[in-house]
Scaffold this active site. Structure first.
Site, PDB file in Angstrom:
ATOM      1  N   THR A  35      -3.615 -38.488 -58.733  1.00  0.00           N
ATOM      2  CA  THR A  35      -2.961 -37.337 -58.099  1.00  0.00           C
ATOM      3  C   THR A  35      -1.534 -37.215 -58.605  1.00  0.00           C
ATOM      4  OG1 THR A  35      -2.219 -36.335 -56.018  1.00  0.00           O
ATOM      5  CG2 THR A  35      -2.493 -38.738 -56.004  1.00  0.00           C
TER       6      THR A  35
ATOM      7  N   ASP B 122     -14.820 -31.975 -53.890  1.00  0.00           N
ATOM      8  CA  ASP B 122     -16.057 -32.002 -54.679  1.00  0.00           C
ATOM      9  C   ASP B 122     -17.161 -32.917 -54.132  1.00  0.00           C
ATOM     10  OD1 ASP B 122     -15.167 -34.600 -55.440  1.00  0.00           O
ATOM     11  OD2 ASP B 122     -14.258 -33.860 -57.292  1.00  0.00           O
TER      12      ASP B 122
ATOM     13  N   CYS C 232     -15.452 -21.718 -37.327  1.00  0.00           N
ATOM     14  CA  CYS C 232     -16.550 -22.669 -37.100  1.00  0.00           C
ATOM     15  C   CYS C 232     -17.391 -22.831 -38.377  1.00  0.00           C
ATOM     16  CB  CYS C 232     -17.431 -22.188 -35.952  1.00  0.00           C
ATOM     17  SG  CYS C 232     -18.020 -20.519 -36.202  1.00  0.00           S
TER      18      CYS C 232
ATOM     19  N   CYS D   3     -20.947 -14.497 -41.222  1.00  0.00           N
ATOM     20  CA  CYS D   3     -21.218 -15.459 -40.147  1.00  0.00           C
ATOM     21  C   CYS D   3     -22.427 -14.993 -39.351  1.00  0.00           C
ATOM     22  CB  CYS D   3     -19.977 -15.562 -39.245  1.00  0.00           C
ATOM     23  SG  CYS D   3     -20.229 -16.607 -37.813  1.00  0.00           S
TER      24      CYS D   3
ATOM     25  N   GLN E 173      -8.065 -35.684 -51.666  1.00  0.00           N
ATOM     26  CA  GLN E 173      -7.638 -34.281 -51.704  1.00  0.00           C
ATOM     27  C   GLN E 173      -8.710 -33.443 -52.395  1.00  0.00           C
ATOM     28  OE1 GLN E 173      -3.128 -34.161 -52.860  1.00  0.00           O
ATOM     29  NE2 GLN E 173      -3.985 -36.061 -53.612  1.00  0.00           N
ATOM     30  N   ASN E 174      -9.716 -34.107 -52.929  1.00  0.00           N
ATOM     31  CA  ASN E 174     -10.752 -33.396 -53.668  1.00  0.00           C
ATOM     32  C   ASN E 174     -11.780 -32.810 -52.709  1.00  0.00           C
ATOM     33  OD1 ASN E 174      -9.357 -34.417 -55.780  1.00  0.00           O
ATOM     34  ND2 ASN E 174     -10.810 -36.043 -56.266  1.00  0.00           N
TER      35      ASN E 174
ATOM     36  N   HIS F 252      -8.632 -31.930 -47.802  1.00  0.00           N
ATOM     37  CA  HIS F 252      -8.556 -30.500 -48.125  1.00  0.00           C
ATOM     38  C   HIS F 252      -9.896 -29.792 -47.945  1.00  0.00           C
ATOM     39  CE1 HIS F 252      -4.710 -31.172 -50.793  1.00  0.00           C
ATOM     40  NE2 HIS F 252      -4.453 -31.169 -49.505  1.00  0.00           N
TER      41      HIS F 252
ATOM     42  N   CYS G 101     -21.072 -14.132 -35.488  1.00  0.00           N
ATOM     43  CA  CYS G 101     -20.268 -12.964 -35.098  1.00  0.00           C
ATOM     44  C   CYS G 101     -20.218 -11.863 -36.149  1.00  0.00           C
ATOM     45  CB  CYS G 101     -18.847 -13.413 -34.746  1.00  0.00           C
ATOM     46  SG  CYS G 101     -17.888 -13.896 -36.205  1.00  0.00           S
TER      47      CYS G 101
HETATM   48  P1  OAD Z   1      -3.186 -32.398 -60.090  1.00  0.00           P
HETATM   49  O1  OAD Z   1      -3.879 -31.555 -61.127  1.00  0.00           O
HETATM   50  O2  OAD Z   1      -1.902 -31.914 -59.545  1.00  0.00           O
HETATM   51  O3  OAD Z   1      -2.951 -33.842 -60.686  1.00  0.00           O
HETATM   52  C1  OAD Z   1      -3.968 -34.547 -61.349  1.00  0.00           C
HETATM   53  C2  OAD Z   1      -3.409 -35.887 -61.732  1.00  0.00           C
HETATM   54  O4  OAD Z   1      -4.455 -36.680 -62.246  1.00  0.00           O
HETATM   55  C3  OAD Z   1      -2.323 -35.809 -62.801  1.00  0.00           C
HETATM   56  O5  OAD Z   1      -1.215 -36.585 -62.366  1.00  0.00           O
HETATM   57  C4  OAD Z   1      -2.994 -36.434 -64.038  1.00  0.00           C
HETATM   58  O6  OAD Z   1      -2.078 -37.174 -64.823  1.00  0.00           O
HETATM   59  C5  OAD Z   1      -3.995 -37.369 -63.391  1.00  0.00           C
HETATM   60  N1  OAD Z   1      -5.190 -37.651 -64.199  1.00  0.00           N
HETATM   61  C6  OAD Z   1      -5.917 -36.811 -64.971  1.00  0.00           C
HETATM   62  N2  OAD Z   1      -6.976 -37.434 -65.480  1.00  0.00           N
HETATM   63  C7  OAD Z   1      -6.955 -38.708 -65.027  1.00  0.00           C
HETATM   64  C8  OAD Z   1      -7.793 -39.852 -65.192  1.00  0.00           C
HETATM   65  N3  OAD Z   1      -8.884 -39.812 -65.915  1.00  0.00           N
HETATM   66  N4  OAD Z   1      -7.425 -40.997 -64.541  1.00  0.00           N
HETATM   67  C9  OAD Z   1      -6.300 -41.056 -63.786  1.00  0.00           C
HETATM   68  N5  OAD Z   1      -5.483 -40.011 -63.595  1.00  0.00           N
HETATM   69  C10 OAD Z   1      -5.794 -38.858 -64.196  1.00  0.00           C
HETATM   70  O7  OAD Z   1      -4.251 -32.637 -58.906  1.00  0.00           O
HETATM   71  P2  OAD Z   1      -4.025 -33.171 -57.438  1.00  0.00           P
HETATM   72  O8  OAD Z   1      -2.916 -34.139 -57.382  1.00  0.00           O
HETATM   73  O9  OAD Z   1      -5.350 -33.578 -56.945  1.00  0.00           O
HETATM   74  O10 OAD Z   1      -4.942 -28.560 -53.140  1.00  0.00           O
HETATM   75  O11 OAD Z   1      -3.601 -31.843 -56.699  1.00  0.00           O
HETATM   76  C11 OAD Z   1      -3.382 -31.912 -55.326  1.00  0.00           C
HETATM   77  C12 OAD Z   1      -3.761 -30.624 -54.679  1.00  0.00           C
HETATM   78  O12 OAD Z   1      -3.145 -29.511 -55.347  1.00  0.00           O
HETATM   79  C13 OAD Z   1      -5.219 -30.266 -54.760  1.00  0.00           C
HETATM   80  O13 OAD Z   1      -6.002 -30.924 -53.777  1.00  0.00           O
HETATM   81  C14 OAD Z   1      -5.212 -28.789 -54.522  1.00  0.00           C
HETATM   82  C15 OAD Z   1      -4.031 -28.379 -55.376  1.00  0.00           C
HETATM   83  O14 OAD Z   1      -3.301 -27.316 -54.925  1.00  0.00           O
HETATM   84  C16 OAD Z   1      -5.539 -27.538 -52.509  1.00  0.00           C
HETATM   85  O15 OAD Z   1      -6.336 -26.831 -53.080  1.00  0.00           O
HETATM   86  C17 OAD Z   1      -5.130 -27.376 -51.096  1.00  0.00           C
END
Ligand code: OAD
Length: 244
Positions: free
Chosen positions: A187, A104, A132, A146, A101-102, A119, A149
């Site tokens: 996540t 980066d 595009c 762009c 989902q990252n 994402h 266009c």
């Molecule tokens: P979150 O910020 O919701 O969750 C991060 C998770 O990582 C949490 O559950 C933390 O406990 C855990 N965490 C933090 N540090 C850690 C470490 N060193 N080792 C293991 N776990 C750790 O982030 P995401 O779940 O990635 O979407 O969020 C999902 C999506 O929400 C993102 O991709 C983004 C956001 O809205 C979009 O931008 C479309």
């Protein structure tokens, strides 16, 4: 933490491993996560003012300033031990696909090759009208345009309220449906559709492993919950797999 023998056994037997990652895996590189109380990006900025198509139309220069800041931040950090351990793990099992989902690019910079960017990618630019990819724009403009266009360019990420690109959705679904071991790493398991993959994998017989600092809505459903930092636990897992 000791890695359970049963998990090591499941890894040795696995034919296809699917790994879903979230911002927690990049936290130890210095990229802020999305929802953590003090350091999360969303605590300092309201995502609804920055990461939606409406917000972009309202104030594209503001949105671009924010994305430039994120690009600079990500460009200045390095993949961490968790990213590197997944590269090693891929070499120890018949097949391993990462759905991240990252945005980066740190998995790819670490050397992972089968990565589905669910994402999008922070460093890509897309035409706001046609969608595009555009690679030859003048990026010094406050709001780049762009070259095809003349419409505004936007970062190549999925914003709130937008659908997952069809190719990424399709690739992720087939990785989930073909796997016999599913990892959910760093996540919060709150954002759909990615949050549904662990349950989909479980329903078709895969074992589910969660690696996270904290409990999440997935924790009670997972077969194995490893609580701690992915940058510590993943290298430990790989180490156990190679020595035991
Ligand atoms: P979150 O910020 O919701 O969750 C991060 C998770 O990582 C949490 O559950 C933390 O406990 C855990 N965490 C933090 N540090 C850690 C470490 N060193 N080792 C293991 N776990 C750790 O982030 P995401 O779940 O990635 O979407 O969020 C999902 C999506 O929400 C993102 O991709 C983004 C956001 O809205 C979009 O931008 C479309």
């Amino acid at each position: 933490m000791t890695i359970p023998d049963k998990l090591l056994g499941a890894l040795r037997d696995a034919q296809q491993v699917c790994v879903l990652t979230g911002s927690g895996i990049s936290a130890e590189s210095g990229v802020p996560t999305f929802r953590e109380a003090q350091t999360g990006l969303w605590e300092q900025y309201d995502p609804h003012e920055l990461a939606t198509p409406d917000a972009f139309q309202r104030d594209p220069a503001l949105v671009w300033r924010w994305y430039r800041w994120r690009r600079e931040l990500v460009a200045s950090v390095e993949p961490n031990a968790g990213h590197h351990a997944l590269v090693k793990l891929a070499g120890l099992v018949p097949a391993l696909t990462i759905i991240t989902q990252n945005v980066d690019g740190l998995h790819q910079r670490a050397g992972s090759d089968k990565v589905i960017e669910f994402h999008g990618n922070l460093f890509e630019n897309r035409c706001f009208v046609e969608g595009c990819a555009v690679t030859d724009a003048d990026m010094s403009a406050e709001v780049p345009v762009c070259t095809g266009c003349g419409a505004m360019l936007r970062p190549g990420v999925v914003w709130f309220g937008e659908s997952i690109p069809e190719a990424a959705m399709h690739a992720a679904e087939s990785a989930v449906h073909g796997c016999d071991l599913f990892f959910s790493i760093g996540t919060s398991s709150l954002v759909w559709p990615a949050a549904g993959f662990a349950e989909a994998a479980r329903q078709q017989g895969a074992s589910v492993v969660e690696i996270n600092l904290d409990a999440t809505p997935l924790s009670s459903q997972a077969d194995f919950c490893l609580q701690g930092k992915s940058g510590t636990l993943l290298p430990e897992l790989v180490n156990c797999l190679t020595v035991k």
